[in-house]
Each structure stands twice: as C-alpha cells, then as structure tokens.
Scaffold this motif. Structure first.
Motif, PDB file in Angstrom:
ATOM      1  N   ARG A   1       3.976   9.584 -12.571  1.00 55.72           N
ATOM      2  CA  ARG A   1       3.020   8.632 -13.147  1.00 55.72           C
ATOM      3  C   ARG A   1       1.802   9.379 -13.706  1.00 55.72           C
TER       4      ARG A   1
ATOM      5  N   GLN B   1      -2.906  -1.467 -12.872  1.00 53.38           N
ATOM      6  CA  GLN B   1      -4.075  -1.615 -13.736  1.00 53.38           C
ATOM      7  C   GLN B   1      -3.657  -1.748 -15.198  1.00 53.38           C
TER       8      GLN B   1
ATOM      9  N   VAL C   1      -5.467   4.362  -3.444  1.00 54.20           N
ATOM     10  CA  VAL C   1      -4.849   3.660  -2.307  1.00 54.20           C
ATOM     11  C   VAL C   1      -3.646   4.450  -1.797  1.00 54.20           C
ATOM     12  N   CYS C   2      -2.907   5.053  -2.713  1.00 51.30           N
ATOM     13  CA  CYS C   2      -1.694   5.735  -2.255  1.00 51.30           C
ATOM     14  C   CYS C   2      -1.241   6.884  -3.163  1.00 51.30           C
TER      15      CYS C   2
ATOM     16  N   GLU D   1      -4.830  -5.224  -2.022  1.00 48.85           N
ATOM     17  CA  GLU D   1      -4.061  -4.322  -1.147  1.00 48.85           C
ATOM     18  C   GLU D   1      -3.431  -5.083   0.010  1.00 48.85           C
TER      19      GLU D   1
ATOM     20  N   TYR E   1      -6.337   4.408 -13.110  1.00 50.75           N
ATOM     21  CA  TYR E   1      -4.907   4.078 -13.125  1.00 50.75           C
ATOM     22  C   TYR E   1      -4.181   4.614 -11.898  1.00 50.75           C
TER      23      TYR E   1
ATOM     24  N   ILE F   1       0.794  -1.236   0.000  1.00 49.93           N
ATOM     25  CA  ILE F   1       0.000   0.000   0.000  1.00 49.93           C
ATOM     26  C   ILE F   1       0.826   1.286   0.000  1.00 49.93           C
ATOM     27  N   GLN F   2       2.104   1.164   0.252  1.00 47.16           N
ATOM     28  CA  GLN F   2       2.905   2.396   0.225  1.00 47.16           C
ATOM     29  C   GLN F   2       3.687   2.541  -1.081  1.00 47.16           C
ATOM     30  N   CYS F   3       3.483   1.648  -2.004  1.00 45.18           N
ATOM     31  CA  CYS F   3       4.338   1.601  -3.186  1.00 45.18           C
ATOM     32  C   CYS F   3       3.696   2.388  -4.330  1.00 45.18           C
ATOM     33  N   LYS F   4       3.923   3.698  -4.307  1.00 37.02           N
ATOM     34  CA  LYS F   4       3.174   4.584  -5.203  1.00 37.02           C
ATOM     35  C   LYS F   4       3.476   4.322  -6.663  1.00 37.02           C
ATOM     36  N   SER F   5       4.745   4.222  -6.989  1.00 38.49           N
ATOM     37  CA  SER F   5       5.090   4.173  -8.407  1.00 38.49           C
ATOM     38  C   SER F   5       4.528   2.924  -9.074  1.00 38.49           C
ATOM     39  N   ASN F   6       4.499   1.815  -8.358  1.00 39.85           N
ATOM     40  CA  ASN F   6       4.045   0.600  -9.027  1.00 39.85           C
ATOM     41  C   ASN F   6       2.572   0.318  -8.868  1.00 39.85           C
ATOM     42  N   TRP F   7       1.979   0.838  -7.822  1.00 41.08           N
ATOM     43  CA  TRP F   7       0.525   0.735  -7.742  1.00 41.08           C
ATOM     44  C   TRP F   7      -0.082   1.382  -8.987  1.00 41.08           C
ATOM     45  N   SER F   8       0.534   2.455  -9.408  1.00 39.32           N
ATOM     46  CA  SER F   8      -0.018   3.167 -10.570  1.00 39.32           C
ATOM     47  C   SER F   8       0.178   2.393 -11.861  1.00 39.32           C
ATOM     48  N   SER F   9       1.059   1.395 -11.847  1.00 36.24           N
ATOM     49  CA  SER F   9       1.250   0.615 -13.071  1.00 36.24           C
ATOM     50  C   SER F   9       0.387  -0.640 -13.084  1.00 36.24           C
TER      51      SER F   9
ATOM     52  N   THR G   1      -4.176   4.992  -8.530  1.00 35.63           N
ATOM     53  CA  THR G   1      -4.992   4.444  -7.451  1.00 35.63           C
ATOM     54  C   THR G   1      -5.136   5.411  -6.274  1.00 35.63           C
TER      55      THR G   1
ATOM     56  N   ASP H   1       6.879  10.205  -7.133  1.00 34.92           N
ATOM     57  CA  ASP H   1       6.292   9.014  -7.767  1.00 34.92           C
ATOM     58  C   ASP H   1       4.867   9.264  -8.259  1.00 34.92           C
TER      59      ASP H   1
END
Ligand code: SF4
Ligand code: SF4
Ligand code: SF4
Lengths: 446, 377
Positions: B105, A394, B70-71, A412, B66, A384-392, B68, B101
């Motif tokens: 994005r 989807q 969440v964060c 999550e 895209y 849940i803290q991983c901003k750069s890859n959460w955005s990838s 999210t 970050d």
C-alpha cells in the motif's frame, strides 16, 4: 421514551475465567441450538447455516473423514468436490460464543503470536492451541486476502506438522492471473487426492461446482432485491449466516436450500413492500467489514435514524460488479474448466477481491455498490488489524465524496471483539455522523 | 577516509555521496522496495538500483493521511513520508511488490499521491519451488525488463545481464567473506558496523561498493578485534534499516555475530546460479533463495538456515525482533519459539521495536535481561 433507548445491546461477561480446554465444537453446537430454539419459530431458519456448519464438523470427526482445513478465500466447493466434508476451523472461531472467542484470542497472545493479527485468526489459533480443533490431514491456504492469512497458514502448518497446499494469489485480475490460479487449483486436486487417499470423482466435483454456482446466482438475486426501496431484507441478523453459508459451506446442498429460502422470503417481503421494522429514511453501506458481535447496532441505526444497512461489501457480496448469473446449460465440464470456474470465484470472494490487489479494486467496488444501491452514507468500521484495507479507507472516503457526494464515517474497532469498541461506543461514533447525514438529506429534499 | 568511514557516510543518509555523484554525472536511478526485486535487471539497463529506506524521516504525519498509524508499520510510513518531503526526488523510478500489506500500500500511495516518473509492480509468488510459481515470477520479471527497456530506452541484453549477475555475485561473495569474520572467536568487526556495511551497499552503485568492500576487508584485518564480550547474538527479524537494536546489544557488551533479516543475510546470502537463459536463472535463484516470512512454504528452510548460522557462528542466543504491526515476522516468532529446542540456544520472546530509535530504554532493559539469561546458562 425515545426509540433508541428501547434498543438493548448485548451484555457480555468477560470477567469469568473460562475453561478453554473444553470440546468447544460441541459446546458451541449446544449453545447455538439452545439460542435458536428460544427464537420466534418463524425466523429460526435464518440461523440454519450455523447449525449446518457445526454439524458438518462433528460429522467429519464422527465419520473419521480426513480433516481438511481451508482458509475462507479457498471456497470449500473444492473439498466437497473431492467427496469429503470440509473442516470449518475458521468458522468455529466465528461462531463460538463471543466470550470464548475473546479468551481464545487472548490465549494465542500468550504463545507469542502477534496481537495485530486479524482477530478471527488469533481466535482460530487460540482454539488450536487449546486442542479445540481436530488435527488436519491436509490444509489449503490461499495467500489472499491478507498477511494475516499468510501468517496463520504458517503457524498452523508448523504447529500441526502438516504440509499445506498454497494457492498463490496474483495481484491483478487479468486472464493470466486467473489461469495461474486455475492451474494451482488443479494441482491442489492432486494434493488432495494424495492426502485423502482417493481420486477425484468428476461427477461429485461437477455437482459441488454446480451447487456453488447456484448459490452465487441466488445471492446475486438476493442482493439485487436490496436495490428496492425500502430494502426488503432486514440485514442485521442474517448477515453472519450468509458468511457461514458461503465461506464455510458453498458447494453444499444445505447452502443452496438455505439461500432459496432466503430469496423466497425476500421476494415475499418485497412484494408486500416491507422493509425493516422502522421506516427507511437513509440507506447505509458498510464498506468492508461490520461489527459482528451485536446486531442491535443495526437495529439502533434503524430505530434512531431510519438508517437501513443495505450493503456489506466485505461479507455479503459474493459476486462482483461484472458478475452475471450463470445458468450453465449442463455440467459436463472437464477438470480444467471446473478449476477455472472455481478460480474465478475464489479470486472474487469478498475480502479476496478487495484486499489482495491494488487499492483501486476496493475503491471501484465501493463506488459501484454505493451508486447502484442508492446509498446515502458509508461506514468504514476499521477492523484494527486489517492493514490492507485500513490504508484504503481515507481514499475511499475522498472518492465517494468527490464522485457521489456520499459522506463516510471511519472509526476503529475489532469487528469480533466488543472489548475494543463496544456497541455503545460504536453508536456513539455513529450518532453525530448519522445526524449530519439525515440533515443533509433533509436539506437536499428542499 | 577509511573504508569504514566511507561506509558510515553512505549508510547514514538517503541522499548520500554515491547518489550525489551519480546524479551529477547525469545517471538515472530506480528505487526498489525489497530484495525479491533483482537489482541485476535494473543495473543491466544502466541504472543505479537503490533500495528505499526510512532513514531520518521527519515524523510520519503526512504519510499517515492514507497509511493509518492504527495498524501500518512505521518503516513503510517513514519511507512514504520521505517521499512526501521530496527526499527521494532523486529517483527516476520505483519498483514495488507485494512484500506485505503495509509496503504494497505504501508503494501504491507513493505512486498515486506523490508520483514518480516510472513505476512498476511485480507480483512475487508467496511460494517457492513450484513450476507454476516460477513461471509466474519469470513472467513478472520479463514484464519489468520490457518496461524498463521501453521507459529508459535501454535494451537489456543477455550479455549485460550476465555482467550484472557477475558483479552482484562478487558483491555477495565479498559480503559473505566479511560475514565469515564473525566466525572468529575475536571478530575484527562489530555486528552493528556490519549492518551499516549492508545498508550502504544497497545505496551505492555495485562497482564502487565492491571496491569499497575489498578495501574494507583489508583494513579490518589490521584492526583490533573485539575480545571482551558477554554473548554472541543472532538477530532474526524484520526489514529494518535501523541499527538501534544492534548498537544497544553491543553497548551492553554482547556481539551480534549473525542474522536472518532483510538488511542482512537475506540480501546477499544466495548467489544467482546461471544455467541457461540469464533472466530464467535470476528468477529461479531469487525464488528459491533462503526465504523470508512472506513465503508461505518457507519456514522449514528458514529454520534450517538459522540452525546452520547458530552452529557456524557459535551463537549463544537468538533475538527475535520485529516492528509493531508486522504480522509476517510476528508469526515467524511464534514458529521460532515452537522450535527453540531444535535450535539449541535460548530464543528471546518477541522484541517489538518502534522504528526510529524511540524506545531505547525499554529495548535496553529487554536486551540486558536476555544477555543475563544467556550468561546464567
Ligand atoms: S478482515 Fe482484514 S485482516 Fe481480517 S481476514 Fe479480512 S482482510 Fe484480513
Ligand atoms: S521480509 Fe521479505 S518481502 Fe519483506 S522486505 Fe524482507 S525480503 Fe522483502
Ligand atoms: S517490517 Fe513487516 S510490516 Fe513493515 S514492511 Fe517489513 S514485512 Fe512489512
């Protein structure tokens, strides 16, 4: 009784208030050694990197060596190459008992650190704030993979009053980008010479880089073996060890020796046609991170669905799609050449490679691995803290479906802290997804 | 219309009167995400540099597919939502960078999923003061210059660059003059209004903006000054184009007299010093300006800047503010709290804002408590 009900998930006790002002390094060392000794002797070697990393930290203190921190994307070969032992401050947070980790993480929040920092780094800060780390003489931090590292560097530098050396990461993968990092690594050698008070010995540096190259080569062969069906490597318990061996200790002889053993074991299993404990019916890729707090999750997947976790993009693949094992004929390289070799690896180490630049790097790697390792389904365990890859995530899901017809589960979690998403909850997320994947595969078989 | 009224209009919407006028005259506009992208370069190509903002976004649901929730910070999501809703349809280009970050994005998704006629990305170093970083950044700016020239068929000459540098330096000096009014015991402008002045500035062609600032400086000297306030506050924090926090503080009777934030002093404090080649000068000046928290070697400079502001503007207390999920400003707060004694005034614990004025009640309570803490000293 169904197979899945035989799997016992780890139980944690978060209700006891822990004394955090203990010597967490030696406490962890004692616990780890004790736990390993209770294991079946034939698999005790799997955990050797934990022991090695903790012993190295103790040795650095005992020998009164300069204490040099490095974040995990600065591969420690550089520090071994200076003739000293790296201080694995992030690895201590990674290895220490989960209940302690959670308490250190919480403690950091009471000191005004943000709750959304990568929890690995919150845990590290918590240990620092409890005086659980030795004060560094030098710090090397790269700006990759993510803001959490950028932030942690500043906090530790300020807290300890140490001037860090910063390796700025480029966004792309061009020749210029690699040259830029090479140049900075060379400057870092000068910084280290100054901080530790001794000149680089080229033979020592060459040897560290040679060992690191060898470790990458071995890991390449290990991962190639995973292309076999069934996958000969029961990944669940060995995964964390690979992270410690590579991020913490690459450049050491211990890592080489351990990976050699790992490869031998994998070969033997492959020759005997062995997979995991259960018949392999589905091949799973964890794209990016994976829950580190309970290997029983992977066992449950295997027992319940025959779902073998084959690849772990964010941790295990210390090589990249264009990587070819390099048997460099001899190691008489100049410092510039060695720095270039180190730059290449640092920029491509997991997370660094997928998080530092455009999301296309992440997506392309996901597609490559899922295709080459014949994956049936992908899981994005969204730290849940991983901003750069959460955005990838989807986008990865869409591309995997469009290009390979592979479904992806996104959920999550905090991969280090089961209080966010427990093992039970994790498998509850997975169950309907894996059921669907199993049915799909069955349907396709007809 | 008074200058301040004009500024309120320019700062209150994205497609403001300056944008409309520019487009009606057939002008081209290039958006940019952060003040580490030198507007001088865009301007010297005959383009209107426009800093993107999240103002008045209608939720963030489309962006969230895209980016999210969440964060991802809501400011970045809001900007992408506006782009989805065609609110930024007036932009002819967009320049992104590796701010953090979230916004990097956001930029990538804007370009990939919504599209923009021209896009460019600059990898700005995370450190100041080294030759390697300076060369890298200079090369990045040179690539941007070449790309702008190619795409817009607009050669960027050295003379044009010098003219743009002068224009933006004049702009910075005018803003500093305005900020200097805050040194007065009874300042003639409120901090919340000053924030709007800055928001308007990054959304207005510099020629018009400089004239507006000159008018404003004249006008405000004749205004009734603010005398009756409870505390002089400095705000250190995030990228926000949201005036809510400043307004709340001033409605509670405090006065915001200084800041270290992105729609604030970070945008204008340091001038471009021309020494030799103008592009090199821009690169050097931008890289070595008072750094924001993305610069990994920047805290000592930021701390010194903050201390200087505290002294110059007779600050009674510092509010640390950030938006949820912002690691960079989050860790700055940890560091500022460590150095509270050095700063010599109370420093609030981190005040986390929800972008888009959604948590006014909670913010009010926190601000009131902090003002009372200052008053009790
Ligand atoms: S898991 Fe994500 S947040 Fe944590 S260090 Fe890796 S890239 Fe950063
Ligand atoms: S914090 Fe720094 S990188 Fe982010 S918008 Fe402000 S100036 Fe730019
Ligand atoms: S507020 Fe923070 S998280 Fe959001 S764009 Fe700015 S630096 Fe990034």
């Amino acid at each position: 009784m169904p197979e899945k009900d035989k799997i016992r998930f780890r139980e944690f006790d978060f209700s006891t208030k822990l004394d955090l002002n203990i010597d967490i390094l030696h406490h962890t060392e004692r616990i780890v050694k004790g736990l390993i000794s209770q294991r079946d002797p034939s698999i005790q070697w799997v955990f050797q990197p934990y022991v090695d990393a903790l012993e190295e930290m103790s040795e650095a203190i005992r020998e009164e060596q300069p204490i040099v921190y490095h974040n995990f994307t600065v591969l420690p070969e550089l520090i071994y190459g200076m003739g000293i032992i790296p201080y694995h401050h992030e690895m201590l947070a990674f290895i220490c008992p989960t209940e302690y980790f959670a308490a250190y993480k919480d403690l950091s929040f009471t000191h005004n650190t943000p709750e959304h920092l990568c929890s690995l780094l919150s845990g590290t800060l918590g240990i620092a704030l409890s005086d659980g780390l030795s004060k560094p003489d030098a710090m090397i931090y790269a700006s990759h993979p993510c803001d959490s590292g950028v932030a942690t560097c500043q906090a530790l530098a300020e807290y300890y009053g140490v001037e860090p050396f910063i390796i700025d990461s480029p966004y792309d993968d061009s020749r210029e980008a690699h040259d830029y990092v090479t140049r900075q690594i060379k400057e870092c050698v000068t910084y280290l010479e100054d901080k530790i008070g001794k000149k680089v010995d080229m033979n020592v540096m060459r040897e560290a880089v040679r060992r690191s190259d060898r470790a990458h080569e071995l890991l390449y062969y290990i991962n190639e073996m995973k292309k076999k069906t069934p996958c000969p490597i029961p990944s669940s318990i060995i995964l964390r060890s690979v992270s410690v061996a590579m991020w913490g200790m690459v450049g050491s002889q211990e890592t080489v020796a351990w990976l050699e053993r790992f490869l031998e074991d994998a070969k033997e299993r492959a020759e005997r046609g062995m997979g995991g404990r259960y018949e392999e019916k589905l091949r799973i890729a964890w794209i990016y991170t994976f829950p580190t707090f309970d290997p029983a999750i992977f066992e449950w997947m295997e027992a319940r669905f025959g779902a073998t976790s084959v690849i772990f993009q964010g941790a295990e693949h210390m090589y990249w799609p264009t990587y070819k094992p390099l048997r460099r004929p001899c190691y008489d390289y100049s410092l510039d050449e060695l720095c270039a070799i180190m730059a290449d690896k640092s920029l491509n180490t997991p997370m660094a490679r997928q998080a530092r630049g455009h999301f296309d790097y992440f997506i392309k790697d996901v597609v490559h691995w899922c295709r080459e390792w014949k994956i049936d389904a992908a899981i994005f365990s969204g730290h849940i803290q991983c901003k750069s890859n959460w955005s990838s995530a989807q986008l990865a899901k869409e591309v995997l479906m469009d290009e390979l017809g592979i479904p992806t589960l996104i959920y999550e979690t905090d991969i280090f802290d089961p209080r966010v998403t427990s093992a039970e909850k994790t498998v509850a997320y997975m169950e309907p997804f894996l059921e669907m994947v199993a049915e799909k595969k069955l349907f396709e078989a007809f | 219309m008074t200058a301040l009224e004009e500024i309120f209009e320019l700062s209150s919407s994205n497609r403001n009167s300056a944008v409309k006028a520019w487009k009606e005259n057939g002008g081209k506009m290039v958006g940019y995400w952060c003040s580490y992208i030198p507007c001088e370069l865009i301007h010297a190509a005959g383009l209107f540099p426009y800093k993107v903002k999240g103002l008045n976004a209608n939720g963030t649901s489309r962006a969230e597919v895209y980016l999210t929730p969440v964060c991802t910070c809501k400011w970045s999501r809001s900007i992408v939502q506006l782009a989805y809703d065609a609110e930024y349809g007036f932009l002819d280009g967009l320049v992104g960078m590796n701010q953090c970050d979230h916004s990097r994005r956001a930029h990538e998704f804007w370009v990939r999923k919504i599209g923009v006629p021209f896009d460019h990305f600059v990898a700005v170093p995370h450190k100041m003061e080294t030759e390697a970083a300076l060369e890298w950044y200079t090369k990045g700016l040179l690539d941007l210059k070449n790309h702008l020239e190619d795409h817009f068929h607009a050669p960027i000459t050295s003379d044009a660059l010098i003219r743009s540098i002068d224009l933006f330096n004049e702009n910075r000096l005018l803003l500093k003059e305005l900020q200097a009014c805050m040194k007065d015991k009874d300042p003639c402008i409120r901090g919340s209004d000053l924030h709007k002045v800055i928001i308007a500035g990054v959304s207005t062609p510099p020629e018009r903006y400089n004239n507006l600032l000159k008018r404003l400086l004249k006008e405000i000297k004749e205004r009734k000054s603010t005398t009756d306030y409870r505390a002089r506050i400095m705000i250190c924090g995030w990228c926000g184009d949201d005036t809510t926090l400043r307004t709340i503080l001033e409605d509670l009777g405090a006065l915001v007299v200084a800041d270290n934030s992105c729609f604030g002093t970070r945008d204008y404090w340091d001038l471009v010093e021309v020494e030799g080649d103008p592009l090199d000068s821009i690169a050097r000046s931008y890289l070595n300006r008072t750094p924001c928290p993305r610069m990994m070697d920047g805290f000592a400079r930021r701390l010194a800047f903050t201390k200087e502001m505290v002294e110059q503007f007779a600050v009674d207390g510092i509010i640390l503010s950030r938006i949820q999920f912002c690691d960079l400003h989050g860790i700055d707060e940890f560091n500022f709290k460590l150095r509270e004694n050095f700063l010599g005034v109370p420093v609030s614990s981190p005040l986390i804002q929800e972008y888009g004025s959604q948590d006014i009640g909670r913010l009010k309570t926190r601000c009131e408590a902090f003002i009372e803490q200052i008053e009790k000293r």
